[in-house]
Design a protein around this motif. Sequence first.
Motif, mmCIF file in Angstrom:
data_model
loop_
_atom_site.group_PDB
_atom_site.id
_atom_site.type_symbol
_atom_site.label_atom_id
_atom_site.label_comp_id
_atom_site.label_asym_id
_atom_site.label_seq_id
_atom_site.Cartn_x
_atom_site.Cartn_y
_atom_site.Cartn_z
ATOM 1 N N ASN A 10 0.830 -1.206 0.000
ATOM 2 C CA ASN A 10 0.000 0.000 0.000
ATOM 3 C C ASN A 10 0.864 1.255 0.000
ATOM 4 O O ASN A 10 0.567 2.229 -0.704
ATOM 5 C CB ASN A 10 -0.933 0.005 1.211
ATOM 6 C CG ASN A 10 -1.987 1.085 1.101
ATOM 7 O OD1 ASN A 10 -2.689 1.190 0.093
ATOM 8 N ND2 ASN A 10 -2.102 1.910 2.131
ATOM 9 N N ARG A 62 2.114 1.627 -3.446
ATOM 10 C CA ARG A 62 1.049 2.143 -4.312
ATOM 11 C C ARG A 62 0.917 3.654 -4.183
ATOM 12 O O ARG A 62 0.796 4.369 -5.189
ATOM 13 C CB ARG A 62 -0.293 1.483 -3.956
ATOM 14 C CG ARG A 62 -1.474 2.002 -4.739
ATOM 15 C CD ARG A 62 -2.769 1.359 -4.264
ATOM 16 N NE ARG A 62 -3.081 1.704 -2.891
ATOM 17 C CZ ARG A 62 -3.681 2.841 -2.535
ATOM 18 N NH1 ARG A 62 -4.022 3.729 -3.448
ATOM 19 N NH2 ARG A 62 -3.946 3.077 -1.263
ATOM 20 N N ASN A 97 1.472 6.407 -7.118
ATOM 21 C CA ASN A 97 0.443 7.385 -7.477
ATOM 22 C C ASN A 97 0.995 8.810 -7.430
ATOM 23 O O ASN A 97 0.645 9.650 -8.265
ATOM 24 C CB ASN A 97 -0.755 7.258 -6.536
ATOM 25 C CG ASN A 97 -1.570 6.007 -6.814
ATOM 26 O OD1 ASN A 97 -1.462 5.399 -7.877
ATOM 27 N ND2 ASN A 97 -2.391 5.613 -5.850
ATOM 28 N N GLN A 130 -9.366 4.738 -6.695
ATOM 29 C CA GLN A 130 -9.143 3.914 -5.515
ATOM 30 C C GLN A 130 -10.339 3.981 -4.580
ATOM 31 O O GLN A 130 -10.901 5.035 -4.336
ATOM 32 C CB GLN A 130 -7.882 4.370 -4.779
ATOM 33 C CG GLN A 130 -7.370 3.368 -3.760
ATOM 34 C CD GLN A 130 -6.887 2.100 -4.420
ATOM 35 O OE1 GLN A 130 -6.322 2.135 -5.487
ATOM 36 N NE2 GLN A 130 -7.123 0.974 -3.782
ATOM 37 N N THR A 166 -1.834 -2.846 -11.030
ATOM 38 C CA THR A 166 -0.738 -1.941 -11.372
ATOM 39 C C THR A 166 0.553 -2.728 -11.565
ATOM 40 O O THR A 166 0.878 -3.604 -10.763
ATOM 41 C CB THR A 166 -0.540 -0.892 -10.250
ATOM 42 O OG1 THR A 166 -1.776 -0.209 -10.013
ATOM 43 C CG2 THR A 166 0.533 0.127 -10.642
ATOM 44 N N TRP A 171 0.760 -4.934 -8.019
ATOM 45 C CA TRP A 171 -0.190 -5.013 -6.916
ATOM 46 C C TRP A 171 -1.603 -4.834 -7.441
ATOM 47 O O TRP A 171 -1.848 -4.194 -8.442
ATOM 48 C CB TRP A 171 0.116 -4.013 -5.802
ATOM 49 C CG TRP A 171 0.196 -2.586 -6.192
ATOM 50 C CD1 TRP A 171 -0.818 -1.676 -6.242
ATOM 51 C CD2 TRP A 171 1.379 -1.868 -6.587
ATOM 52 N NE1 TRP A 171 -0.351 -0.449 -6.634
ATOM 53 C CE2 TRP A 171 0.989 -0.545 -6.854
ATOM 54 C CE3 TRP A 171 2.725 -2.236 -6.728
ATOM 55 C CZ2 TRP A 171 1.901 0.427 -7.268
ATOM 56 C CZ3 TRP A 171 3.616 -1.270 -7.142
ATOM 57 C CH2 TRP A 171 3.213 0.041 -7.402
ATOM 58 N N SER A 222 -5.656 -4.024 -6.240
ATOM 59 C CA SER A 222 -6.428 -3.372 -5.186
ATOM 60 C C SER A 222 -7.899 -3.302 -5.577
ATOM 61 O O SER A 222 -8.234 -3.089 -6.739
ATOM 62 C CB SER A 222 -5.874 -1.968 -4.896
ATOM 63 O OG SER A 222 -5.814 -1.192 -6.074
ATOM 64 N N VAL A 242 -5.461 -4.325 -0.638
ATOM 65 C CA VAL A 242 -4.281 -4.152 -1.490
ATOM 66 C C VAL A 242 -3.357 -5.351 -1.281
ATOM 67 O O VAL A 242 -2.965 -5.650 -0.155
ATOM 68 C CB VAL A 242 -3.521 -2.851 -1.169
ATOM 69 C CG1 VAL A 242 -2.305 -2.716 -2.091
ATOM 70 C CG2 VAL A 242 -4.417 -1.635 -1.301
#
Length: 275
Positions: A89, A92, A96, A114, A123, A134, A136, A141
């Motif tokens: 996470n 991630r 982002n 999200q 992703t 990952w 989600s 996640v």
Amino acid sequence: VQDLRFLEPQLTKATWQDRFREKQALGTALSAQGRFLEAKRAYTEAVDLHQAELHSMRDPLSRLAGADLAAPSYRGLLAIQFLQDHDPNGARLTWNQYRSAAFLKPGSFSSALQGESDLTILTYVLLPQGIAAWISRGTLVEGKLLSAPVLEVEREAQRLLRRCAQPNSSVEEVQVSGRRLYRWLLEPFSPLLKESKLLVIDADGWLAAIPYPALVDTQGRFVGEQLAIALGDRSQVREGQDRGRPLDMSGALIVAVPSPGGSESNRFPVLSTSL
């Protein structure tokens, strides 16, 4: 590392780019020595410097140039979060941040979506250690470093693109490449994919060029026939827009000039059965 530490006090009045480069080089050197906690701190300081300067980058070209400069810091931080901290996470969120840094509007494609429970976001990020991925959905996640051999995946992706582009390619040839890529990229997440209404794929680098709907699952079916898929553009999926549906690949509708004239007549045959 000692030389870079020595430089730090001398850079207090330097440009943000010079201070950034020093932090980024320090993070890279520390990471190479296995001093991941210190490297993470240096990379985080570099990312913070870049984020603080985003407001001054008003045109797209300057933001893209800044994102290119900063890329090693984001990727270095992401690799530590992913591989050392086992924090998909956190990785991630770092990704982002990097993705949104290149755009005039804040928020990346995947971060804007999200938390929506009917979406599954997958992703892929290219790291020196391999392909990090990952998945989600909502608050869930999960991430892993794929065991896929990167060079083989890239070669097979290029082969699939060529086969999809060539009219004389057989369906069987497309399926061979599609099956291999499915095994490497999608099969590790197959239990979660079965529950998806829409799969959003946010892929890095050449991974974004893969025609994911043409991948072939373990049952011999094209993925695009089983799942609605949106690929990597921020604007494709928005609240209130059509979320798409699986593709019907049993036939095709071709719209064309039935009897081309002029110079085109030598390139295209007449469609005598067209309406």
